[in-house]
Design an enzyme around this catalytic site. Sequence first.
Site, PDB file in Angstrom:
ATOM      1  CG  HIS A 197      -0.369   0.212   2.537  1.00 31.59           C
ATOM      2  ND1 HIS A 197      -1.118   0.428   3.674  1.00 31.59           N
ATOM      3  CD2 HIS A 197       0.921   0.228   2.952  1.00 31.59           C
ATOM      4  CE1 HIS A 197      -0.317   0.582   4.719  1.00 31.59           C
ATOM      5  NE2 HIS A 197       0.922   0.461   4.307  1.00 31.59           N
ATOM      6  CB  CYS A 239       3.621   5.394   5.090  1.00 30.20           C
ATOM      7  SG  CYS A 239       4.206   4.470   6.509  1.00 30.20           S
ATOM      8  CG  HIS A 299       5.412   0.538   2.544  1.00 27.64           C
ATOM      9  ND1 HIS A 299       4.853   1.773   2.336  1.00 27.64           N
ATOM     10  CD2 HIS A 299       4.818   0.042   3.652  1.00 27.64           C
ATOM     11  CE1 HIS A 299       3.973   2.031   3.284  1.00 27.64           C
ATOM     12  NE2 HIS A 299       3.927   0.990   4.100  1.00 27.64           N
ATOM     13  CG  HIS A 342       2.619  -3.454   6.104  1.00 23.87           C
ATOM     14  ND1 HIS A 342       3.550  -3.080   7.046  1.00 23.87           N
ATOM     15  CD2 HIS A 342       2.186  -2.309   5.536  1.00 23.87           C
ATOM     16  CE1 HIS A 342       3.671  -1.765   7.049  1.00 23.87           C
ATOM     17  NE2 HIS A 342       2.857  -1.256   6.132  1.00 23.87           N
ATOM     18  CG  ASP A 354      -2.107 -13.518   0.013  1.00 23.45           C
ATOM     19  OD1 ASP A 354      -1.294 -12.832   0.658  1.00 23.45           O
ATOM     20  OD2 ASP A 354      -1.896 -14.706  -0.299  1.00 23.45           O
ATOM     21  CG  HIS A 355       1.133 -12.466  -2.724  1.00 24.44           C
ATOM     22  ND1 HIS A 355       0.714 -13.116  -1.586  1.00 24.44           N
ATOM     23  CD2 HIS A 355       2.462 -12.692  -2.823  1.00 24.44           C
ATOM     24  CE1 HIS A 355       1.751 -13.724  -1.023  1.00 24.44           C
ATOM     25  NE2 HIS A 355       2.833 -13.475  -1.745  1.00 24.44           N
ATOM     26  CD  GLU A 382      -0.130  -1.130   8.404  1.00 20.62           C
ATOM     27  OE1 GLU A 382      -1.016  -1.004   7.556  1.00 20.62           O
ATOM     28  OE2 GLU A 382       0.357  -0.175   9.020  1.00 20.62           O
TER      29      GLU A 382
HETATM   30 NI    NI Z   1       2.555   0.629   5.576  1.00 19.32          NI
END
Ligand code: NI
Length: 136
Positions: free
Chosen positions: A14, A33, A39, A41, A79-80, A124
């Site tokens: 995100h 961010c 990036h 998580h 996911d992914h 997160e």
């Molecule tokens: Ni983040």
Amino acid sequence: MVYVTRRATFSASHRLYNPKFSEAKNFEIFDKCANPNGHGHNYVLEITVVGMPRQDTGYVIDLTKLKQVMKTEILDKVDHKHLNHDVDFMQGVIPTAENIAKAIWKILEPKITEGKLISVRLQETENNSVEYRGEE
Ligand code: NI
């Protein structure tokens, strides 16, 4: 009342960025961010359902069914993926953990018919997590 929790994990990327703010203000608020390409998580999602165990099964909710609904409604969609670009239910909101948890609640709440959804908890990072209980 018995509280029943199912845990699942997913990986997603995100970028925290508000297009209404200037570039400088975005970096002031979101710091790294807000980096343009995002990036990732490794998220941990915990869904908690509350109710009384049924007389006939002893279950509040069949965890196999909860696992399945979490998979088809949420995990298969995030996911992914890149939350800003690839996920229909995250369009138009800043994909913070807070907003992801709220969006997950909105999807799952009507799908949970045994017991009642009481909590969406989203971790997160090792140190940061949020919990949404459906109240504004
Ligand atoms: Ni983040």
